[in-house]
Design a protein around this motif. Structure first.
Motif, PDB file in Angstrom:
ATOM      1  N   ILE A  59       5.398  -0.550  -4.204  1.00 37.42           N
ATOM      2  CA  ILE A  59       4.103  -1.229  -4.164  1.00 37.42           C
ATOM      3  C   ILE A  59       3.840  -1.839  -5.538  1.00 37.42           C
ATOM      4  CG2 ILE A  59       1.618  -0.935  -3.886  1.00 37.42           C
ATOM      5  CD1 ILE A  59       2.277   1.289  -1.868  1.00 37.42           C
ATOM      6  N   TYR A  60       3.588  -3.158  -5.543  1.00 40.02           N
ATOM      7  CA  TYR A  60       3.384  -3.887  -6.796  1.00 40.02           C
ATOM      8  C   TYR A  60       1.914  -4.136  -7.103  1.00 40.02           C
ATOM      9  CZ  TYR A  60       8.251  -4.821  -5.665  1.00 40.02           C
ATOM     10  OH  TYR A  60       9.563  -4.680  -5.314  1.00 40.02           O
ATOM     11  N   ASN A  61       1.110  -4.329  -6.061  1.00 40.75           N
ATOM     12  CA  ASN A  61      -0.279  -4.698  -6.298  1.00 40.75           C
ATOM     13  C   ASN A  61      -1.112  -4.358  -5.069  1.00 40.75           C
ATOM     14  OD1 ASN A  61      -2.564  -5.760  -7.455  1.00 40.75           O
ATOM     15  ND2 ASN A  61      -1.797  -7.846  -7.615  1.00 40.75           N
ATOM     16  N   LYS A  62      -2.363  -3.968  -5.305  1.00 43.68           N
ATOM     17  CA  LYS A  62      -3.332  -3.736  -4.236  1.00 43.68           C
ATOM     18  C   LYS A  62      -4.560  -4.573  -4.562  1.00 43.68           C
ATOM     19  CE  LYS A  62      -2.441   0.406  -5.233  1.00 43.68           C
ATOM     20  NZ  LYS A  62      -2.205   1.636  -5.707  1.00 43.68           N
ATOM     21  N   VAL A  63      -4.964  -5.420  -3.646  1.00 41.33           N
ATOM     22  CA  VAL A  63      -6.122  -6.283  -3.858  1.00 41.33           C
ATOM     23  C   VAL A  63      -7.197  -5.863  -2.875  1.00 41.33           C
ATOM     24  CG1 VAL A  63      -6.974  -8.645  -3.865  1.00 41.33           C
ATOM     25  CG2 VAL A  63      -4.613  -8.168  -4.578  1.00 41.33           C
ATOM     26  N   PHE A  64      -8.343  -5.433  -3.400  1.00 43.46           N
ATOM     27  CA  PHE A  64      -9.444  -4.997  -2.555  1.00 43.46           C
ATOM     28  C   PHE A  64     -10.377  -6.175  -2.316  1.00 43.46           C
ATOM     29  CE2 PHE A  64      -7.700  -1.298  -4.545  1.00 43.46           C
ATOM     30  CZ  PHE A  64      -7.692  -0.354  -3.516  1.00 43.46           C
ATOM     31  N   ASP A 122      -6.424 -21.327  -4.088  1.00 42.51           N
ATOM     32  CA  ASP A 122      -7.713 -20.669  -4.276  1.00 42.51           C
ATOM     33  C   ASP A 122      -7.804 -19.344  -3.512  1.00 42.51           C
ATOM     34  OD1 ASP A 122      -7.761 -21.728  -1.733  1.00 42.51           O
ATOM     35  OD2 ASP A 122      -9.772 -22.581  -1.895  1.00 42.51           O
ATOM     36  N   SER A 123      -6.670 -18.817  -3.085  1.00 46.48           N
ATOM     37  CA  SER A 123      -6.633 -17.548  -2.358  1.00 46.48           C
ATOM     38  C   SER A 123      -7.210 -16.426  -3.211  1.00 46.48           C
ATOM     39  CB  SER A 123      -5.186 -17.199  -1.964  1.00 46.48           C
ATOM     40  OG  SER A 123      -5.130 -15.903  -1.418  1.00 46.48           O
ATOM     41  N   LYS A 124      -7.889 -15.485  -2.554  1.00 45.60           N
ATOM     42  CA  LYS A 124      -8.445 -14.326  -3.257  1.00 45.60           C
ATOM     43  C   LYS A 124      -7.351 -13.389  -3.756  1.00 45.60           C
ATOM     44  CE  LYS A 124     -12.648 -14.520  -0.558  1.00 45.60           C
ATOM     45  NZ  LYS A 124     -13.407 -13.948   0.535  1.00 45.60           N
ATOM     46  N   VAL A 125      -6.151 -13.541  -3.201  1.00 48.86           N
ATOM     47  CA  VAL A 125      -5.015 -12.710  -3.609  1.00 48.86           C
ATOM     48  C   VAL A 125      -4.199 -13.531  -4.608  1.00 48.86           C
ATOM     49  CG1 VAL A 125      -3.046 -11.357  -2.806  1.00 48.86           C
ATOM     50  CG2 VAL A 125      -5.054 -11.619  -1.331  1.00 48.86           C
ATOM     51  N   GLU A 126      -4.592 -13.449  -5.880  1.00 47.70           N
ATOM     52  CA  GLU A 126      -4.015 -14.292  -6.935  1.00 47.70           C
ATOM     53  C   GLU A 126      -2.500 -14.190  -7.020  1.00 47.70           C
ATOM     54  OE1 GLU A 126      -5.847 -14.142 -10.827  1.00 47.70           O
ATOM     55  OE2 GLU A 126      -7.752 -13.573  -9.903  1.00 47.70           O
ATOM     56  N   MET A 127      -1.956 -12.985  -6.874  1.00 42.25           N
ATOM     57  CA  MET A 127      -0.518 -12.785  -7.035  1.00 42.25           C
ATOM     58  C   MET A 127       0.298 -13.628  -6.056  1.00 42.25           C
ATOM     59  SD  MET A 127       1.572  -9.205  -6.775  1.00 42.25           S
ATOM     60  CE  MET A 127       3.360  -9.208  -6.842  1.00 42.25           C
ATOM     61  N   LEU A 128      -0.283 -13.943  -4.900  1.00 39.85           N
ATOM     62  CA  LEU A 128       0.468 -14.661  -3.861  1.00 39.85           C
ATOM     63  C   LEU A 128       0.178 -16.158  -3.821  1.00 39.85           C
ATOM     64  CD1 LEU A 128       0.259 -12.071  -0.931  1.00 39.85           C
ATOM     65  CD2 LEU A 128       2.133 -12.461  -2.543  1.00 39.85           C
ATOM     66  N   ARG A 129      -0.666 -16.655  -4.693  1.00 40.94           N
ATOM     67  CA  ARG A 129      -0.972 -18.093  -4.698  1.00 40.94           C
ATOM     68  C   ARG A 129       0.309 -18.903  -4.855  1.00 40.94           C
ATOM     69  NH1 ARG A 129      -6.342 -18.028  -8.598  1.00 40.94           N
ATOM     70  NH2 ARG A 129      -7.715 -17.090  -7.034  1.00 40.94           N
ATOM     71  N   GLY A 130       0.499 -19.874  -3.966  1.00 37.06           N
ATOM     72  CA  GLY A 130       1.677 -20.734  -4.017  1.00 37.06           C
ATOM     73  C   GLY A 130       2.906 -20.155  -3.340  1.00 37.06           C
ATOM     74  N   ASN A 155       1.279  -4.865   3.442  1.00 36.68           N
ATOM     75  CA  ASN A 155       0.932  -5.946   4.371  1.00 36.68           C
ATOM     76  C   ASN A 155       1.659  -7.236   4.029  1.00 36.68           C
ATOM     77  OD1 ASN A 155      -2.032  -4.684   3.337  1.00 36.68           O
ATOM     78  ND2 ASN A 155      -1.402  -4.250   5.417  1.00 36.68           N
ATOM     79  N   CYS A 156       2.028  -7.385   2.763  1.00 38.08           N
ATOM     80  CA  CYS A 156       2.710  -8.584   2.290  1.00 38.08           C
ATOM     81  C   CYS A 156       3.982  -8.147   1.568  1.00 38.08           C
ATOM     82  CB  CYS A 156       1.800  -9.379   1.348  1.00 38.08           C
ATOM     83  SG  CYS A 156       0.299  -9.950   2.141  1.00 38.08           S
ATOM     84  N   PHE A 157       5.113  -8.537   2.120  1.00 36.85           N
ATOM     85  CA  PHE A 157       6.412  -8.128   1.597  1.00 36.85           C
ATOM     86  C   PHE A 157       6.986  -9.241   0.724  1.00 36.85           C
ATOM     87  CE2 PHE A 157       5.614  -5.863   5.481  1.00 36.85           C
ATOM     88  CZ  PHE A 157       6.081  -4.577   5.247  1.00 36.85           C
ATOM     89  N   VAL A 158       7.332  -8.908  -0.524  1.00 39.74           N
ATOM     90  CA  VAL A 158       7.858  -9.874  -1.482  1.00 39.74           C
ATOM     91  C   VAL A 158       9.100  -9.296  -2.154  1.00 39.74           C
ATOM     92  CG1 VAL A 158       5.584 -10.895  -1.938  1.00 39.74           C
ATOM     93  CG2 VAL A 158       6.405  -9.027  -3.370  1.00 39.74           C
ATOM     94  N   GLN A 159       9.757 -10.126  -2.957  1.00 35.36           N
ATOM     95  CA  GLN A 159      10.841  -9.674  -3.828  1.00 35.36           C
ATOM     96  C   GLN A 159      10.284  -9.616  -5.242  1.00 35.36           C
ATOM     97  OE1 GLN A 159      14.057  -8.741  -3.326  1.00 35.36           O
ATOM     98  NE2 GLN A 159      13.661  -8.854  -1.139  1.00 35.36           N
ATOM     99  N   SER A 160      10.528  -8.521  -5.936  1.00 35.30           N
ATOM    100  CA  SER A 160      10.048  -8.404  -7.311  1.00 35.30           C
ATOM    101  C   SER A 160      10.866  -7.341  -8.036  1.00 35.30           C
ATOM    102  CB  SER A 160       8.568  -8.037  -7.337  1.00 35.30           C
ATOM    103  OG  SER A 160       8.103  -7.976  -8.660  1.00 35.30           O
ATOM    104  N   SER A 161      10.854  -7.407  -9.342  1.00 31.65           N
ATOM    105  CA  SER A 161      11.596  -6.423 -10.116  1.00 31.65           C
ATOM    106  C   SER A 161      10.678  -5.385 -10.751  1.00 31.65           C
ATOM    107  CB  SER A 161      12.403  -7.126 -11.207  1.00 31.65           C
ATOM    108  OG  SER A 161      11.538  -7.875 -12.018  1.00 31.65           O
TER     109      SER A 161
END
Length: 180
Positions: A59-64, A122-130, A155-161
């Motif tokens: 888990i990298y980030n949780k956005v409430f 302008d998404s509220k989930v900044e990490m996923l913008r773009g 809920n959102c699956f990404v690739q990250s280190s």
């Protein structure tokens, strides 16, 4: 009397089998989840003879957001989908940065509709913008929260280190889980 005893025993076994099948359909094959473990735990489960299977989630980030709504961003290995009995409905899992596979019920929250859409700037989930949507995952987290409400399911699956928390979903016998 013997017939009644055999019938009751048979009904008990049959009911148990039906309940196990329903549990596997709704929640998957995993028996327990270990939250926020360290990397040594992964090695432990890799080497444990009696662990049938396990899956690692990072888990990298949780956005409430408003109310109880939260978006959990992370990654998982392939065994999660088998253990969890979770399907990818459309597309695929991310293979490079800038891609995201989203749980179906979160598409509206992220203001996207289908594979190929890009999450607005302008998404509220900044990490996923773009980020580009590469896959849509079957709804599972709301179903699982009915049993384990305090677990943060991705809920959102990404690739990250980078990683913040590691959760392990483990399939093993009840006795082994008690020992662990």
């Amino acid at each position: 009397m013997c017939f009644s005893l055999v019938l009751i025993l048979f009904l008990g076994i049959w009911t148990n089998i039906k309940q196990e099948k329903l549990k596997n359909k709704l929640f998957g094959l995993w028996d327990t989840v270990f939250l926020n473990v360290d990397k040594d735990a992964i090695n432990y489960f890799n080497e444990h003879v009696f662990v049938d299977n396990f899956s690692v989630q990072k888990i990298y980030n949780k956005v409430f957001l408003q109310g109880d709504t939260r978006v959990v961003i992370g990654s998982t290995d392939e065994s999660f989908f088998k253990l969890g009995n979770v399907d990818i409905l459309y597309g695929r899992m991310p293979i490079k940065k800038g891609e995201v596979a989203i749980e179906e019920e979160y598409l509206n929250i992220l203001e996207v509709e289908r594979v190929g859409d890009v999450i607005p700037n302008d998404s509220k989930v900044e990490m996923l913008r773009g980020y580009s949507v590469c896959g849509i995952v079957e709804n599972y987290s709301s179903r699982w929260k009915t049993v384990n409400w305090d677990v943060k399911y991705i809920n959102c699956f990404v690739q990250s280190s980078t990683e913040a928390e590691i959760n392990l979903y483990v399939q093993a016998s009840e006795d082994i889980i008690r020992d662990i």
